[in-house]
Design an enzyme around this catalytic site. Structure first.
Site, PDB file in Angstrom:
ATOM      1  NE  ARG A  65      -4.840  -1.099   9.769  1.00 36.36           N
ATOM      2  CZ  ARG A  65      -3.730  -0.633   9.191  1.00 36.36           C
ATOM      3  NH1 ARG A  65      -3.719   0.520   8.573  1.00 36.36           N
ATOM      4  NH2 ARG A  65      -2.630  -1.344   9.215  1.00 36.36           N
ATOM      5  NE  ARG A  83       1.617  -4.555  11.556  1.00 36.25           N
ATOM      6  CZ  ARG A  83       2.831  -4.403  11.003  1.00 36.25           C
ATOM      7  NH1 ARG A  83       3.897  -4.894  11.615  1.00 36.25           N
ATOM      8  NH2 ARG A  83       2.963  -3.749   9.890  1.00 36.25           N
ATOM      9  CE  LYS A  92      -2.058  -1.118   3.896  1.00 34.08           C
ATOM     10  NZ  LYS A  92      -1.298  -2.367   4.175  1.00 34.08           N
ATOM     11  NE  ARG A 147       7.012  -2.089   6.570  1.00 33.92           N
ATOM     12  CZ  ARG A 147       5.674  -2.152   6.527  1.00 33.92           C
ATOM     13  NH1 ARG A 147       5.013  -1.711   5.474  1.00 33.92           N
ATOM     14  NH2 ARG A 147       5.009  -2.673   7.533  1.00 33.92           N
ATOM     15  NE  ARG A 171      16.360  -3.193   9.292  1.00 34.37           N
ATOM     16  CZ  ARG A 171      16.246  -3.932   8.176  1.00 34.37           C
ATOM     17  NH1 ARG A 171      15.135  -4.618   7.953  1.00 34.37           N
ATOM     18  NH2 ARG A 171      17.240  -4.008   7.321  1.00 34.37           N
TER      19      ARG A 171
HETATM   20  P1  ADP Z   1       2.163  -1.857   3.260  1.00 34.08           P
HETATM   21  O1  ADP Z   1       2.151  -0.356   3.223  1.00 34.08           O
HETATM   22  O2  ADP Z   1       0.984  -2.465   2.538  1.00 34.08           O
HETATM   23  O3  ADP Z   1       2.302  -2.416   4.636  1.00 34.08           O
HETATM   24  P2  ADP Z   1       4.775  -1.597   1.916  1.00 34.08           P
HETATM   25  O4  ADP Z   1       4.465  -0.817   0.693  1.00 34.08           O
HETATM   26  O5  ADP Z   1       5.465  -0.897   3.032  1.00 34.08           O
HETATM   27  O6  ADP Z   1       3.449  -2.360   2.446  1.00 34.08           O
HETATM   28  O7  ADP Z   1       5.651  -2.864   1.476  1.00 34.08           O
HETATM   29  C1  ADP Z   1       6.171  -3.776   2.445  1.00 34.08           C
HETATM   30  C2  ADP Z   1       7.602  -4.145   2.078  1.00 34.08           C
HETATM   31  O8  ADP Z   1       7.593  -4.963   0.898  1.00 34.08           O
HETATM   32  C3  ADP Z   1       8.501  -2.960   1.758  1.00 34.08           C
HETATM   33  O9  ADP Z   1       9.804  -3.259   2.230  1.00 34.08           O
HETATM   34  C4  ADP Z   1       8.470  -2.867   0.229  1.00 34.08           C
HETATM   35  O10 ADP Z   1       9.714  -2.352  -0.297  1.00 34.08           O
HETATM   36  C5  ADP Z   1       8.275  -4.322  -0.189  1.00 34.08           C
HETATM   37  N1  ADP Z   1       7.379  -4.467  -1.342  1.00 34.08           N
HETATM   38  C6  ADP Z   1       6.324  -3.701  -1.713  1.00 34.08           C
HETATM   39  N2  ADP Z   1       5.717  -4.179  -2.813  1.00 34.08           N
HETATM   40  C7  ADP Z   1       6.392  -5.318  -3.161  1.00 34.08           C
HETATM   41  C8  ADP Z   1       6.259  -6.264  -4.226  1.00 34.08           C
HETATM   42  N3  ADP Z   1       5.286  -6.162  -5.149  1.00 34.08           N
HETATM   43  N4  ADP Z   1       7.141  -7.291  -4.254  1.00 34.08           N
HETATM   44  C9  ADP Z   1       8.122  -7.403  -3.325  1.00 34.08           C
HETATM   45  N5  ADP Z   1       8.310  -6.537  -2.306  1.00 34.08           N
HETATM   46  C10 ADP Z   1       7.452  -5.496  -2.220  1.00 34.08           C
HETATM   47  P1  ADP Z   2       0.793  -1.833   7.787  1.00 37.31           P
HETATM   48  O1  ADP Z   2       0.225  -1.396   6.496  1.00 37.31           O
HETATM   49  O2  ADP Z   2       2.141  -2.438   7.658  1.00 37.31           O
HETATM   50  O3  ADP Z   2      -0.148  -2.665   8.599  1.00 37.31           O
HETATM   51  P2  ADP Z   2       0.355   0.801   9.045  1.00 37.31           P
HETATM   52  O4  ADP Z   2       1.459   1.786   9.074  1.00 37.31           O
HETATM   53  O5  ADP Z   2      -0.791   1.045   8.136  1.00 37.31           O
HETATM   54  O6  ADP Z   2       1.061  -0.599   8.735  1.00 37.31           O
HETATM   55  O7  ADP Z   2      -0.226   0.585  10.501  1.00 37.31           O
HETATM   56  C1  ADP Z   2       0.616   0.340  11.609  1.00 37.31           C
HETATM   57  C2  ADP Z   2      -0.237   0.231  12.879  1.00 37.31           C
HETATM   58  O8  ADP Z   2      -0.889   1.503  13.109  1.00 37.31           O
HETATM   59  C3  ADP Z   2      -1.364  -0.784  12.809  1.00 37.31           C
HETATM   60  O9  ADP Z   2      -0.938  -2.083  13.179  1.00 37.31           O
HETATM   61  C4  ADP Z   2      -2.374  -0.189  13.790  1.00 37.31           C
HETATM   62  O10 ADP Z   2      -1.991  -0.442  15.136  1.00 37.31           O
HETATM   63  C5  ADP Z   2      -2.221   1.304  13.563  1.00 37.31           C
HETATM   64  N1  ADP Z   2      -3.156   1.840  12.539  1.00 37.31           N
HETATM   65  C6  ADP Z   2      -2.835   2.404  11.338  1.00 37.31           C
HETATM   66  N2  ADP Z   2      -3.928   2.818  10.681  1.00 37.31           N
HETATM   67  C7  ADP Z   2      -4.986   2.485  11.479  1.00 37.31           C
HETATM   68  C8  ADP Z   2      -6.396   2.620  11.354  1.00 37.31           C
HETATM   69  N3  ADP Z   2      -6.960   3.166  10.257  1.00 37.31           N
HETATM   70  N4  ADP Z   2      -7.173   2.168  12.378  1.00 37.31           N
HETATM   71  C9  ADP Z   2      -6.626   1.625  13.484  1.00 37.31           C
HETATM   72  N5  ADP Z   2      -5.306   1.446  13.663  1.00 37.31           N
HETATM   73  C10 ADP Z   2      -4.491   1.876  12.678  1.00 37.31           C
END
Ligand code: ADP
Ligand code: ADP
Ligand code: ZN
Length: 223
Positions: free
Chosen positions: A92, A176, A17, A131, A164
Site C-alpha cells: 500500500r 481510507r 479485492k 459489507r 461487520r
Molecule cells: P475490498 O476487499 O476491495 O475492500 P470487498 O471484496 O470486501 O472489497 O467488497 C466490498 C463489498 O462490496 C462486499 O460487501 C462485497 O460483497 C461487495 N462487492 C464486491 N464486489 C462487488 C461488485 N463487483 N459489485 C457489487 N458489490 C460488490
Molecule cells: P479495505 O480493502 O476495505 O481498505 P483492508 O482490510 O485491506 O480494507 O484494510 C483495513 C485497514 O487495515 C486499512 O484501512 C489500514 O489501516 C490497515 N491496513 C491493511 N493493509 C495495510 C497495509 N498493507 N499497509 C498499511 N495499513 C494496512
C-alpha cells in the site's frame, strides 16, 4: 519447476479485492494473503503490534510499514504460500512495494502481475457501508449486492453468525479513500514501469469481474 505466481490486487476499499481473491483461490489454487485480515487477527489477539494497529485502523489511516512488513514476512514464510499468492491490500506504500521486491528477490522470485481494479470512488462508499462477513469462515456478503442463497445462512459453511467491521462506516471510508489515492495509487505507476501492470474495469457485477480477472490470471500465471 514453475515459479509460484505472485499476484497483487490494487484498488481502493470496496473495489472487490477480498471477494475476488477468494474466488481466485478456488479457480486457480492460489493462496489469498490479506494484510487487513492479518492485522485484524493481531488486534483480536491483543499483541503489542495489534494494539498500535487498532488505533490507526479506527481512523482510516495506514498502519506503519514496520508493523505491516513484519506480519507479512512472517506469513510469507509459511509453506502454503509455495502454491502462489494473491496479495490483497498489500503493498500500500512505495516502501512496502520495495520491501516486497527485496523479499521475493531472496528466493529468486518477482511480482508476476499487479492488477489494478478500477472503480468509481462514490460507489465504494455504498459497497463498504453494506459489507458484512460470515463470522465462521470469513465469506463476504453485501446488504444489497450479495445475499446468502438462504437468508441468514452462510453459503460456504452453513454458519448463522455474521459480523461487520468497525471501520466500515461512511466517515472512515472517506479517510481510507484519501489514503488510497495519496499513498497507494502511485504504485500503479511503479508496476507499470516494471511491465507487470494490468488494469481492469471493476464496476460490473461480481461474476463479470471474476471472469475478467480469470482471463488475466490464466494468461500471466498459468502453470
Ligand atoms: P475490498 O476487499 O476491495 O475492500 P470487498 O471484496 O470486501 O472489497 O467488497 C466490498 C463489498 O462490496 C462486499 O460487501 C462485497 O460483497 C461487495 N462487492 C464486491 N464486489 C462487488 C461488485 N463487483 N459489485 C457489487 N458489490 C460488490
Ligand atoms: P479495505 O480493502 O476495505 O481498505 P483492508 O482490510 O485491506 O480494507 O484494510 C483495513 C485497514 O487495515 C486499512 O484501512 C489500514 O489501516 C490497515 N491496513 C491493511 N493493509 C495495510 C497495509 N498493507 N499497509 C498499511 N495499513 C494496512
Ligand atoms: Zn461461512
Amino acid at each position: 519447476m514453475t515459479t509460484p505466481a505472485v499476484l497483487i490486487l490494487l484498488g481502493p476499499p470496496g473495489a472487490g479485492k477480498g471477494t475476488q481473491a477468494r474466488m481466485l483461490e478456488e479457480d486457480f489454487g492460489l493462496v489469498q494473503l490479506s494484510t487487513g485480515d492479518l492485522l485484524r487477527a493481531a488486534v483480536a489477539a491483543g499483541t503489542e503490534a495489534g494494539k498500535t494497529a487498532k488505533a490507526v485502523m479506527e481512523t482510516g489511516g495506514l498502519v506503519s510499514d514496520d508493523i505491516v512488513l513484519t506480519i507479512l514476512a512472517e506469513r510469507m514464510g509459511q509453506p502454503d504460500v509455495g502454491r502462489g499468492v494473491i496479495l490483497d491490500g498489500f503493498p500500500r506504500t512505495d516502501v512496502q512495494a520495495a520491501a516486497l521486491d527485496a523479499l521475493l528477490a531472496g528466493t529468486g522470485q518477482r511480482v508476476t502481475a499487479a492488477i489494478s481494479l478500477e472503480v468509481d470512488d462514490e460507489a465504494m462508499v455504498g459497497r463498504v457501508a453494506g459489507r458484512y462477513t460470515c463470522a465462521g469462515c470469513g465469506e463476504g456478503y453485501h446488504d444489497e449486492f450479495k445475499h446468502p442463497a438462504t437468508p441468514g445462512v452462510c453459503d460456504k459453511c452453513g454458519g448463522t453468525a455474521f459480523k461487520r467491521r468497525a471501520d466500515d462506516n461512511a466517515v472512515t471510508v472517506r479517510e481510507r479513500l484519501k489514503a488510497y489515492h495519496t499513498q497507494t495509487a502511485p504504485l500503479i505507476t511503479y508496476y507499470d514501469a516494471r511491465g507487470v501492470l494490468e488494469r481492469i474495469d471493476a464496476m460490473g457485477d461480481i461474476a463479470t469481474i471474476r471472469s475478467r480477472l480469470g482471463s488475466i490470471v490464466g494468461r500471466v500465471a498459468a502453470h
